[in-house]
Design an enzyme around this catalytic site. Structure first.
Site, PDB file in Angstrom:
ATOM      1  N   GLU A 107       0.846  -1.187   0.000  1.00 18.08           N
ATOM      2  CA  GLU A 107       0.000   0.000   0.000  1.00 18.08           C
ATOM      3  C   GLU A 107       0.882   1.238   0.000  1.00 18.08           C
ATOM      4  OE1 GLU A 107      -1.829   1.715   3.255  1.00 18.08           O
ATOM      5  OE2 GLU A 107      -3.348   2.678   2.048  1.00 18.08           O
ATOM      6  N   HIS A 166     -16.688 -10.925   8.730  1.00 15.79           N
ATOM      7  CA  HIS A 166     -16.129 -10.904   7.367  1.00 15.79           C
ATOM      8  C   HIS A 166     -14.782 -10.182   7.298  1.00 15.79           C
ATOM      9  CE1 HIS A 166     -19.646 -12.743   5.641  1.00 15.79           C
ATOM     10  NE2 HIS A 166     -20.442 -11.779   6.065  1.00 15.79           N
ATOM     11  N   HIS A 204     -24.141 -16.170   7.056  1.00 16.01           N
ATOM     12  CA  HIS A 204     -22.999 -16.141   6.138  1.00 16.01           C
ATOM     13  C   HIS A 204     -21.766 -16.785   6.769  1.00 16.01           C
ATOM     14  CE1 HIS A 204     -25.533 -12.661   4.942  1.00 16.01           C
ATOM     15  NE2 HIS A 204     -25.228 -13.069   3.720  1.00 16.01           N
ATOM     16  N   ASP A 291     -29.691 -13.582  10.365  1.00 12.92           N
ATOM     17  CA  ASP A 291     -30.050 -13.616   8.948  1.00 12.92           C
ATOM     18  C   ASP A 291     -30.395 -15.039   8.517  1.00 12.92           C
ATOM     19  OD1 ASP A 291     -27.355 -13.883   9.549  1.00 12.92           O
ATOM     20  OD2 ASP A 291     -26.664 -12.476   8.022  1.00 12.92           O
ATOM     21  N   TYR A 330     -31.144  -9.111   9.370  1.00 16.20           N
ATOM     22  CA  TYR A 330     -31.599  -7.896   8.684  1.00 16.20           C
ATOM     23  C   TYR A 330     -33.112  -7.745   8.592  1.00 16.20           C
ATOM     24  CZ  TYR A 330     -26.706  -8.087   8.039  1.00 16.20           C
ATOM     25  OH  TYR A 330     -25.366  -8.178   8.327  1.00 16.20           O
TER      26      TYR A 330
HETATM   27 ZN   LIG Z   1     -24.659 -12.580   7.848  1.00 14.32          ZN
END
Ligand SMILES: [Zn+2]
Length: 366
Positions: A107, A166, A204, A291, A330
């Site tokens: 970077e 994530h 997820h 979710d 959500y």
């Molecule tokens: Zn999720």
């Protein structure tokens, strides 16, 4: 059960996210955490407290210093460059093919539109003026929940927002900036010398958590999630990812089909809990997402609120201490009831569902 929460999350007040080139109303909004707060407060069995500032050191135990620096500077740099967009979103990405056969790029100081893509996974995670402060506060929520558990609480809930699973060592994305669960797990390992299990029940796959502990045998990562063949994060979450080196066998991915039912889901939970019970250590960090709910606008499982009570009960039945950290979910009208059901199950309290009319979320319209 004690709850750690801070209104600092309200500064991450995003309104839109970019998905496949189109701006859509944001899913990961402040109302989510406020809905959960409201229902837990109404329950009366969940005393709230503020997190303590833990500084940068626990974050840098898990994340690249450049990622922290970038997140701290990004919004101000965009404004300093005279870019008056509402949020920082990447333009070009640092993909592998860019330097195939060449040394990976470092970077370097540069325009915000390019610098962002060096650290970003996607375009769906906008950075606004208050995002960094909110993300730092979410880490403090997770670490304060871990502190309470290490000082004797059997189970504590950290109402983290933004979520974290994530976020990888050198990457943010998927609505996540710092990996709250990974930072908490790492701090518990360092504090206790014990191994730690992370149970990820968000819809997820927690690609960031998997990446961070991929070569670590002292942190088991067990995740039940939508098959990456059809769902974000697409590139990770497959069943054959089991860890490498001293982490070989310490990563368990259980991908699930669309329409996953209660029976299928609870069988997967039992499988993950079997793997956890085979590890040493006395603490489980739970990445808790809703979710998986049948009406979630992103997910495609078929779970109902009562299932969360049962999952909480089964996780607690292992007899380990629990640091329970909020990730996704959500469908805003159900979030409070789902969180309450899960946490009551984990505490050995009855399901005792509240009617939907009991919701009193501030500013929420449904
Ligand atoms: Zn999720």
């Amino acid at each position: 059960m004690r709850v750690v929460y801070t209104p600092a999350h309200l500064g991450h007040d995003i309104t839109h996210e970019t998905v496949m080139g189109v701006q859509i109303p944001a899913n990961e909004v402040a109302e989510r955490a406020e809905r959960i707060r409201s229902v837990l407060e109404a329950d009366g069995g969940f005393p709230f407290e503020l997190p303590a500032d833990h500084g940068e050191a626990p974050i840098l135990a898990v994340h690249e210093p450049g990622l922290l620096r970038f997140l701290a500077e990004a919004y101000a740099q965009m404004r300093a460059e005279g870019v008056m967009r509402p949020a920082v979103i990447a333009e070009a990405f640092n993909v592998r093919a860019l330097t195939e056969g060449m040394p990976a790029p470092a970077e370097r100081p540069g325009a915000i539109s390019g610098r962002t893509g060096f650290w970003a996974l996607d375009t769906s995670t906008p950075i606004v003026a208050g995002s960094y402060t909110a993300a730092r506060a979410a880490v403090d929520v997770a670490l304060s929940a871990a502190d309470l558990v290490l000082s004797g609480e059997r189970a504590v809930y950290g109402l983290c927002r933004p979520p974290g699973h994530h976020a990888a060592r050198s990457m943010y994305g998927g609505y996540c900036f710092f990996n709250n669960a990974a930072i908490a797990a790492e701090s518990i390992v360092r504090e206790t010398g014990e191994s730690v299990a992370i149970l990820d029940v968000d819809y997820h796959h927690g690609n960031g958590t998997e990446q961070i502990f991929w070569r670590r045998g002292d942190v088991l990562y067990a995740s039940i999630h939508a098959d990456p063949a059809r769902q974000y994060p697409y590139y990770l979450g497959w069943a054959d990812e089991t860890g490498e080196g001293s982490g070989a066998g310490a990563n368990l991915n259980i991908p699930m089909p669309a329409g996953t039912t209660t029976e299928q889901y609870l069988a997967a939970v039992d499988r993950a809990l079997d793997a956890i019970s085979a590890t040493t250590g006395s603490v489980i960090v739970v990445s808790l997402g809703f979710d998986t709910y049948g009406h979630d606008p992103i997910g495609d499982f078929a779970l109902t609120t009562d299932v969360y009570h049962e999952v909480g009960r089964r996780v607690a039945a292992l007899g380990r201490r629990l640091v329970i950290l909020q990730e996704g979910g959500y469908h805003r009208p159900s979030l409070g009831a789902n969180a309450r059901a899960w946490l009551r199950g984990a505490e050995g309290r009855s399901y005792d569902p509240v009617p939907a009319a009991g919701f009193t979320a501030g500013g929420a319209t449904g």
